[in-house]
Structures are given as C-alpha cells and as structure tokens.
Design a protein around this motif. Structure first.
Motif, mmCIF file in Angstrom:
data_model
loop_
_atom_site.group_PDB
_atom_site.id
_atom_site.type_symbol
_atom_site.label_atom_id
_atom_site.label_comp_id
_atom_site.label_asym_id
_atom_site.label_seq_id
_atom_site.Cartn_x
_atom_site.Cartn_y
_atom_site.Cartn_z
ATOM 1 N N PHE A 16 1.040 -0.773 -0.116
ATOM 2 C CA PHE A 16 0.105 0.226 0.317
ATOM 3 C C PHE A 16 0.716 1.307 -0.111
ATOM 4 C CE2 PHE A 16 -4.195 1.177 2.226
ATOM 5 C CZ PHE A 16 -4.767 1.047 0.903
ATOM 6 N N HIS A 18 0.479 5.168 0.387
ATOM 7 C CA HIS A 18 -0.374 6.734 0.574
ATOM 8 C C HIS A 18 0.516 7.676 0.136
ATOM 9 C CE1 HIS A 18 -3.409 4.081 2.586
ATOM 10 N NE2 HIS A 18 -3.989 5.385 2.927
ATOM 11 N N ILE A 37 -3.221 10.433 12.584
ATOM 12 C CA ILE A 37 -2.508 9.704 10.536
ATOM 13 C C ILE A 37 -2.336 11.105 10.105
ATOM 14 C CG2 ILE A 37 -3.502 7.727 10.553
ATOM 15 C CD1 ILE A 37 -6.567 8.621 9.090
ATOM 16 N N GLU A 39 -2.608 11.907 6.839
ATOM 17 C CA GLU A 39 -3.582 11.948 5.324
ATOM 18 C C GLU A 39 -4.779 12.687 6.455
ATOM 19 O OE1 GLU A 39 -2.599 9.395 6.236
ATOM 20 O OE2 GLU A 39 -4.171 7.939 6.895
ATOM 21 N N HIS A 87 -6.487 11.010 -3.018
ATOM 22 C CA HIS A 87 -6.722 10.011 -0.851
ATOM 23 C C HIS A 87 -8.079 11.958 -0.763
ATOM 24 C CE1 HIS A 87 -6.669 9.482 3.109
ATOM 25 N NE2 HIS A 87 -6.585 7.856 2.293
ATOM 26 N N HIS A 88 -8.678 11.660 0.643
ATOM 27 C CA HIS A 88 -9.711 12.017 0.640
ATOM 28 C C HIS A 88 -9.037 13.738 0.524
ATOM 29 C CE1 HIS A 88 -10.881 8.500 2.558
ATOM 30 N NE2 HIS A 88 -10.514 9.113 3.720
ATOM 31 N N TYR A 131 -6.112 2.645 -5.227
ATOM 32 C CA TYR A 131 -6.742 3.662 -3.952
ATOM 33 C C TYR A 131 -7.421 5.331 -4.915
ATOM 34 C CZ TYR A 131 -7.876 6.047 0.269
ATOM 35 O OH TYR A 131 -8.731 6.783 1.109
ATOM 36 N N TRP A 183 -9.365 0.758 -5.556
ATOM 37 C CA TRP A 183 -9.006 0.224 -3.881
ATOM 38 C C TRP A 183 -10.084 1.462 -3.357
ATOM 39 C CZ3 TRP A 183 -8.934 1.135 1.429
ATOM 40 C CH2 TRP A 183 -8.530 0.402 2.311
ATOM 41 N N ASP A 185 -12.444 3.550 -0.422
ATOM 42 C CA ASP A 185 -12.439 3.795 0.640
ATOM 43 C C ASP A 185 -13.641 4.417 0.921
ATOM 44 O OD1 ASP A 185 -10.977 3.396 3.336
ATOM 45 O OD2 ASP A 185 -9.239 4.811 2.618
ATOM 46 N N ARG A 214 -14.528 -1.486 0.568
ATOM 47 C CA ARG A 214 -14.782 0.049 0.733
ATOM 48 C C ARG A 214 -15.291 0.852 -0.430
ATOM 49 N NH1 ARG A 214 -9.946 1.355 4.968
ATOM 50 N NH2 ARG A 214 -10.134 -0.477 6.270
ATOM 51 N N ARG A 226 -11.737 -3.972 9.935
ATOM 52 C CA ARG A 226 -11.197 -2.845 10.133
ATOM 53 C C ARG A 226 -9.211 -2.788 9.970
ATOM 54 N NH1 ARG A 226 -12.336 -5.160 15.105
ATOM 55 N NH2 ARG A 226 -10.197 -5.718 16.650
ATOM 56 N N ASP A 227 -8.328 -2.322 9.788
ATOM 57 C CA ASP A 227 -7.384 -1.945 9.825
ATOM 58 C C ASP A 227 -6.910 -2.222 10.647
ATOM 59 O OD1 ASP A 227 -8.396 0.228 8.008
ATOM 60 O OD2 ASP A 227 -7.716 1.581 8.809
ATOM 61 N N CYS A 242 -5.578 -4.381 6.045
ATOM 62 C CA CYS A 242 -4.731 -3.106 5.299
ATOM 63 C C CYS A 242 -3.943 -2.813 6.725
ATOM 64 C CB CYS A 242 -5.649 -2.283 4.423
ATOM 65 S SG CYS A 242 -6.281 -1.252 5.323
ATOM 66 N N TRP A 249 -0.904 5.984 7.746
ATOM 67 C CA TRP A 249 -0.456 6.106 6.274
ATOM 68 C C TRP A 249 0.722 6.827 5.893
ATOM 69 C CZ3 TRP A 249 -3.024 1.589 5.738
ATOM 70 C CH2 TRP A 249 -3.642 0.725 6.315
HETATM 71 C C1 JFZ Z 1 -9.254 4.870 5.258
HETATM 72 C C2 JFZ Z 1 -8.363 6.603 5.567
HETATM 73 O O1 JFZ Z 1 -9.511 7.485 6.059
HETATM 74 C C3 JFZ Z 1 -7.391 7.071 5.830
HETATM 75 O O2 JFZ Z 1 -6.649 7.842 5.318
HETATM 76 C C4 JFZ Z 1 -6.786 5.209 5.260
HETATM 77 O O3 JFZ Z 1 -6.764 5.769 3.763
HETATM 78 C C5 JFZ Z 1 -6.994 4.096 5.636
HETATM 79 C C6 JFZ Z 1 -6.944 3.313 4.788
HETATM 80 O O4 JFZ Z 1 -8.265 3.899 4.947
HETATM 81 O O5 JFZ Z 1 -8.836 4.960 7.159
HETATM 82 C C7 JFZ Z 1 -9.955 3.519 7.557
HETATM 83 C C8 JFZ Z 1 -10.876 3.259 6.865
HETATM 84 C C9 JFZ Z 1 -11.429 2.469 7.788
HETATM 85 C C10 JFZ Z 1 -11.565 1.469 8.468
HETATM 86 C C11 JFZ Z 1 -10.067 2.422 9.008
HETATM 87 C C12 JFZ Z 1 -9.517 3.083 8.765
HETATM 88 N N1 JFZ Z 1 -12.255 0.897 9.530
HETATM 89 O O6 JFZ Z 1 -13.430 0.163 8.421
HETATM 90 O O7 JFZ Z 1 -11.498 0.249 10.893
#
Ligand code: JFZ
Length: 311
Positions: A16, A18, A37, A39, A87-88, A131, A183, A185, A214, A226-227, A242, A249
């Motif tokens: 991955f 970022h 984080i 970003e 990204h966002h 992404y 990808w 999100d 996502r 979740r992460d 991830c 990130w």
């Molecule tokens: C998202 C993004 O907001 C973040 O900046 C980064 O790119 C990450 C990989 O993905 O953040 C998340 C989205 C979902 C969860 C956690 C972080 N989740 O479902 O646990």
C-alpha cells in the motif's frame, strides 16, 4: 481458470502506498506535531481549500524512483501495489483533465508518477492498483465532509460523482493499461445505488478490474475488515487486512514507532494461514524517499520469505 479474483487470492501480500500533498506538512501544522494520521490533516485542522492547495507549489520529489519502489515491493515478496491516485484531500496524484488540482498541473514537478509506476509494475511483474477516495473529497464543493469551506446543505453528491469521480476513474482505467483493482475507501455518505453505479462504471471499462470492499453496501469483490485487524480464526470468503508500519499512512516526521520485522512476519503468516491478504503500507516523504526503517523491515520480511516461503 477465469476467476478475476485469482491473481489477488494467489498474491497474498501487497504494498500500500499513501503519497500526496500531506507528505509536505508531514504531521506538523503551524509548528505543532499532530497526534493523528498524517493524511487527515486538512480535515482535522479544518484547513481552507486555498491554504491546503498552496502546498502543491512545494511538491517537487527529486528522489522519486518508481523502479526502486516496485523493486522494494518485489524484494519484500509483495505481488501487487495499491497507490493513492486521489485521497480524501481531493488532489490527483496523476494527470487528470477534470481539473487543475493535480500533480502535473499544480506542482513545479509537472510529472505523472503513475506513468512510471505503471511501466515498472509491468516490467517487474507486479499488479498495479489505484486507491481512489470516492466519497470523502475535501476539495470538491460537492464532495463529502468539507463543511468549513462548503456548507453541507448546498452539496450535490450526484454532481460530484458525475463531474469528478467517474471522469477521473475513466482516466485511471484507460491510460495506464490493465488495473488490478480500484481500492475504494471510506463509504460514509453514498447510497447503495450510487455505490452500485460506480462499480458498474469500473466493470464496464475494465471487466477484470476488482473493486475493494470499501466501495460500500457490500458491493466489493472482497471484504475488508477494520485496519490492522487480525482474525481469530479462518475466514469465510475473501479478505484483506490493510495495515500501517508505524501509526500513520501518510508520512509523518515524528512517528518513529515501527512494528518489528518479527511482528510483520508473524502477522503475514497468521493472515495467510487464515485465508486473508496482507496489504502493508509505506508512506514516502515529499522528496519521494521511503523512510529507511520501512525499507529495512520490508527487506527483512522478504529475506524471511526467501528462506521459508513457497515462492
Ligand atoms: C481510511 C482512510 O480514511 C485513511 O486515511 C487510510 O487511507 C486508510 C487506509 O483508510 O481509514 C479507515 C477506513 C476504514 C476503517 C479504518 C480506517 N475501518 O473500517 O476500520
């Protein structure tokens, strides 16, 4: 066999990446080190669009080396690469004709790194994936979640999808050769019909391109827990966890708490044995340099796989 998920299931381990304008402040805003984080800085500090956009004038990554990034993925034993095309913050890290808010038109670099990455992925045999933040967009007036510049009541999400998301996806899916997956999100505001129409749009342009979990509303080709999630046992279906190497990130200067190589190897083995993929993140700095502790750890994982993996 013709299952479009086959390469992904067989890959197991992905890189991955970022990388965006947030690598410039790198977790420091107005002299303060931020705890969250990197970003997410624009959102957390409620930075006005014009102020944040001015960062682009400083983006000139002299050490960007696509061949080296892809080589690092290979050395680690990773078989696919997912990089932030947008990204966002809404900033396109590739050449887009949708607006000038992109790495080619708005930076002194005037360069599209995705062209180099696409070429190197092809050469070195790594799947290229993008992404793309389809819901949150803090730059577009109709994108979700910037209500300090744009009042929420005035937003028209359909217009955002029509004028930005779909035209940009078309570019990503027609200009860089075969794309392994988009990808998507953070599905927070889009309706099921909107997620479905994004999915259809991708599949129309590249039928074999996967769509991450996502995208929202259960419409992805595989699931994303979740992460940094570690499943308790074997999972049914297709999963990808991830994870970060430290606590962010996007690059931050002051996040030095790196997971050990041992931890990464154990996690990889644990996930793979339970049927999940591991998508492990690097956050290159604004010069295009991958932090040395990340490089070290990824190489250590690769060396372990060389000795113990089944190739
Ligand atoms: C998202 C993004 O907001 C973040 O900046 C980064 O790119 C990450 C990989 O993905 O953040 C998340 C989205 C979902 C969860 C956690 C972080 N989740 O479902 O646990």
């Amino acid at each position: 066999q013709n299952d479009p998920l086959r390469w992904w299931r067989e890959s197991r381990f992905g890189m991955f990446i970022h990388w965006g304008l947030y690598a410039i402040p790198a977790g420091v805003w107005q002299g303060q080190r931020v705890p969250y984080i990197g970003e997410w800085m624009m959102f957390r500090e409620k930075i006005p669009v014009a102020t944040y956009a001015a960062l682009a004038a400083q983006f000139h990554p002299r050490h960007f080396d696509a061949a080296a990034w892809v080589r690092l993925a290979k050395q680690a034993g990773m078989r696919y690469l997912v990089i932030t095309a947008k990204h966002h913050d809404g900033f396109a890290m590739y050449r887009t004709s949708v607006n000038r808010y992109n790495v080619v038109d708005a930076t002194p670099w005037h360069h599209d790194p995705m062209v180099d990455l696409a070429r190197e992925c092809r050469r070195q045999g790594v799947r290229l994936c993008f992404y793309y933040s389809q819901d949150l967009d803090w730059h577009h007036p109709d994108g979700a979640w910037n209500d300090w510049d744009y009042p929420a009541a005035a937003k028209n999400p359909a217009r955002y999808l029509r004028e930005k998301v779909k035209p940009q996806l078309r570019e990503l899916l027609t200009r860089y050769g075969p794309v392994g997956m988009i990808w998507f999100d953070t599905p927070l505001t889009l309706t099921k019909a909107q997620s479905a129409s994004i999915r259809r749009f991708v599949k129309k342009l590249q039928p074999r391109c996967l769509v991450s979990g996502r995208i929202g509303h259960g419409l992805g080709d595989y699931n994303l827990p979740r992460d940094n999630f570690l499943p308790p046992g074997r999972l049914e279906g297709d999963w990808e966890t991830c994870a970060t190497l430290n606590h962010t990130w996007g690059f931050k200067t002051h996040d030095h708490e790196w997971k050990s190589a041992e931890n990464l190897i154990t996690t990889l083995v644990d996930l793979v044995s339970k049927g999940a993929n591991y998508l492990l993140n690097i956050g290159p700095d604004a010069d295009g340099v991958v932090p040395a502790p990340s490089v070290q750890r990824l190489r250590a994982v690769g060396a372990w796989l060389e000795r113990n993996g089944d190739a």
